[in-house]
Enzyme design. Structure first.
Site, mmCIF file in Angstrom:
data_model
loop_
_atom_site.group_PDB
_atom_site.id
_atom_site.type_symbol
_atom_site.label_atom_id
_atom_site.label_comp_id
_atom_site.label_asym_id
_atom_site.label_seq_id
_atom_site.Cartn_x
_atom_site.Cartn_y
_atom_site.Cartn_z
ATOM 1 N N GLY A 116 2.674 2.246 10.747
ATOM 2 C CA GLY A 116 3.660 3.322 10.610
ATOM 3 C C GLY A 116 4.400 3.669 11.885
ATOM 4 N N HIS A 145 -9.537 1.073 4.931
ATOM 5 C CA HIS A 145 -8.271 1.288 5.657
ATOM 6 C C HIS A 145 -8.528 2.244 6.821
ATOM 7 C CE1 HIS A 145 -4.211 2.514 6.635
ATOM 8 N NE2 HIS A 145 -3.793 1.438 5.979
ATOM 9 N N GLU A 166 -5.260 -4.948 10.613
ATOM 10 C CA GLU A 166 -4.218 -3.942 10.830
ATOM 11 C C GLU A 166 -4.504 -3.174 12.119
ATOM 12 O OE1 GLU A 166 -2.276 -2.784 6.826
ATOM 13 O OE2 GLU A 166 -4.013 -1.516 7.130
ATOM 14 N N GLU A 199 -6.956 4.664 7.874
ATOM 15 C CA GLU A 199 -6.725 6.080 7.552
ATOM 16 C C GLU A 199 -7.946 6.677 6.850
ATOM 17 O OE1 GLU A 199 -2.925 5.432 5.657
ATOM 18 O OE2 GLU A 199 -2.081 4.959 7.626
ATOM 19 N N GLY A 213 2.893 -1.135 4.196
ATOM 20 C CA GLY A 213 2.924 0.267 3.798
ATOM 21 C C GLY A 213 4.340 0.690 3.453
ATOM 22 N N GLY A 214 5.016 1.312 4.421
ATOM 23 C CA GLY A 214 6.336 1.904 4.194
ATOM 24 C C GLY A 214 7.322 0.983 3.493
ATOM 25 N N SER A 219 3.480 -2.124 10.274
ATOM 26 C CA SER A 219 4.929 -2.176 10.530
ATOM 27 C C SER A 219 5.560 -3.523 10.176
ATOM 28 C CB SER A 219 5.235 -1.794 11.981
ATOM 29 O OG SER A 219 4.901 -0.435 12.206
ATOM 30 N N ASN A 278 0.865 -1.175 0.000
ATOM 31 C CA ASN A 278 0.000 0.000 0.000
ATOM 32 C C ASN A 278 0.906 1.231 0.000
ATOM 33 O OD1 ASN A 278 -1.788 2.049 0.576
ATOM 34 N ND2 ASN A 278 -2.287 1.339 2.646
ATOM 35 N N TRP A 279 0.984 1.892 -1.130
ATOM 36 C CA TRP A 279 1.888 3.053 -1.242
ATOM 37 C C TRP A 279 1.322 4.295 -0.566
ATOM 38 C CZ3 TRP A 279 4.312 3.269 -6.869
ATOM 39 C CH2 TRP A 279 5.186 2.180 -7.016
ATOM 40 N N LYS A 280 0.037 4.265 -0.205
ATOM 41 C CA LYS A 280 -0.616 5.428 0.408
ATOM 42 C C LYS A 280 -0.431 6.666 -0.495
ATOM 43 C CE LYS A 280 -0.111 3.217 4.813
ATOM 44 N NZ LYS A 280 -0.073 3.312 6.263
HETATM 45 P P1 PGA Z 1 2.971 0.299 7.499
HETATM 46 O O1 PGA Z 1 1.485 0.502 6.914
HETATM 47 O O2 PGA Z 1 3.498 -1.010 6.956
HETATM 48 O O3 PGA Z 1 3.736 1.489 7.000
HETATM 49 O O4 PGA Z 1 2.846 0.245 8.984
HETATM 50 C C1 PGA Z 1 0.608 -0.590 6.753
HETATM 51 C C2 PGA Z 1 -0.721 -0.132 6.221
HETATM 52 O O5 PGA Z 1 -1.232 0.910 6.664
HETATM 53 O O6 PGA Z 1 -1.301 -0.792 5.347
#
Ligand code: PGA
Length: 248
Positions: free
Chosen positions: A169, A93, A163, A95, A229-230, A208, A9-11
């Site tokens: 993050g 998600h 999640e 977010e 994500g990251g 994470s 997930n590149w966000k």
């Molecule tokens: P993260 O994000 O790996 O940067 O913690 C995961 C996500 O929100 O899908």
């Protein structure tokens, strides 16, 4: 057997230069490894589809509107995402649930919109830190699961991503015991509601996931992969996670 899935997930990150990373990632995969899905911002979907064309890497969106078309300035519908050649879309998600006040009912409508457009829904659920501290994690995520997953959920049309919000993050991850507990419970809930076929629904862990903790997380029976994500932004970080999944 459930096919393992490594999803990135590149966000709200990524410009044309990241497509080079994606091309590199696509070029180094074998057909026999885990399924791989990258979800870039909508602006890059069509480019991402073209640089991964013919490779085992699939492309997905990060959100869709519940309607097919209409007066919804700034939104993107599931058929529009499908028209780029993408095959999946993340919905619910945390977010989105936080920043855009999306409810379980909103998320359920988006899952149905994804299905109607032929997309696989990557449905996210997870507890806040307060809910974890208050010992209500299992109850909260079971409620989210049932309220967000429509009737008709199958292993073909849906992937569930657990999640924990406090792990996203932050570099903090639940203990392996906590991951096993939540994923086993989610599997039981899915089978209880959708029957034995629900054994085929993939359950991803997200929050994470990094090259140094992925192998441990993938030892859990009901962890079928990760939503990353990251660490999905650079091929050098994502590849060791894919490799750990392949070896699990
Ligand atoms: P993260 O994000 O790996 O940067 O913690 C995961 C996500 O929100 O899908």
């Amino acid at each position: 057997m459930r096919r393992k899935l490594a999803a990135g997930n590149w966000k709200m990150n990524g410009d044309a230069s990241l497509l080079g990373e994606l091309a590199q990632l696509a070029g180094q995969q074998s057909d026999t490894g885990p399924e791989i899905l990258i979800c870039p911002p909508h602006t890059l979907l069509a480019h991402a589809v073209s640089v991964t064309d013919g490779s085992p890497v699939g492309i997905g969106g990060q959100d869709c509107h519940a309607a097919e078309t209409g007066a919804h300035t700034g939104d993107v519908s599931a058929p529009m995402i499908a028209a780029t050649g993408a095959q999946a879309v993340i919905v619910g998600h945390s977010e989105r649930r936080t920043d855009h006040h999306e409810t379980n009912a909103d998320v359920r409508a988006k899952v149905k919109a994804a299905w109607a457009a032929g997309l696989t829904a990557i449905l996210c659920i997870g507890e806040s830190e307060d809910e974890r501290m208050g010992d209500s994690t299992l109850e909260i995520i079971a409620d989210q699961l049932h309220a967000s997953a429509p009737d008709g959920t199958t292993g073909d049309n849906t992937v569930i991503a657990y999640e924990p919000i406090w792990a996203i993050g932050t570099g903090r991850v639940p203990t392996l015991e906590q991951i096993i507990e939540t994923h086993d419970m989610l599997r039981d809930e899915l089978v209880g509601r959708f029957g034995p076929e629900a054994m085929t629904i993939r359950l991803l862990y997200g929050g994470s996931v990094k090259p140094n903790n992925a192998a441990d997380i993938f030892t859990a029976d009901n962890v079928d992969g990760a939503l990353v994500g990251g660490a999905s932004l650079a091929a050098a970080d994502f590849q060791p996670i894919i490799d750990a999944l392949a070896a699990s």
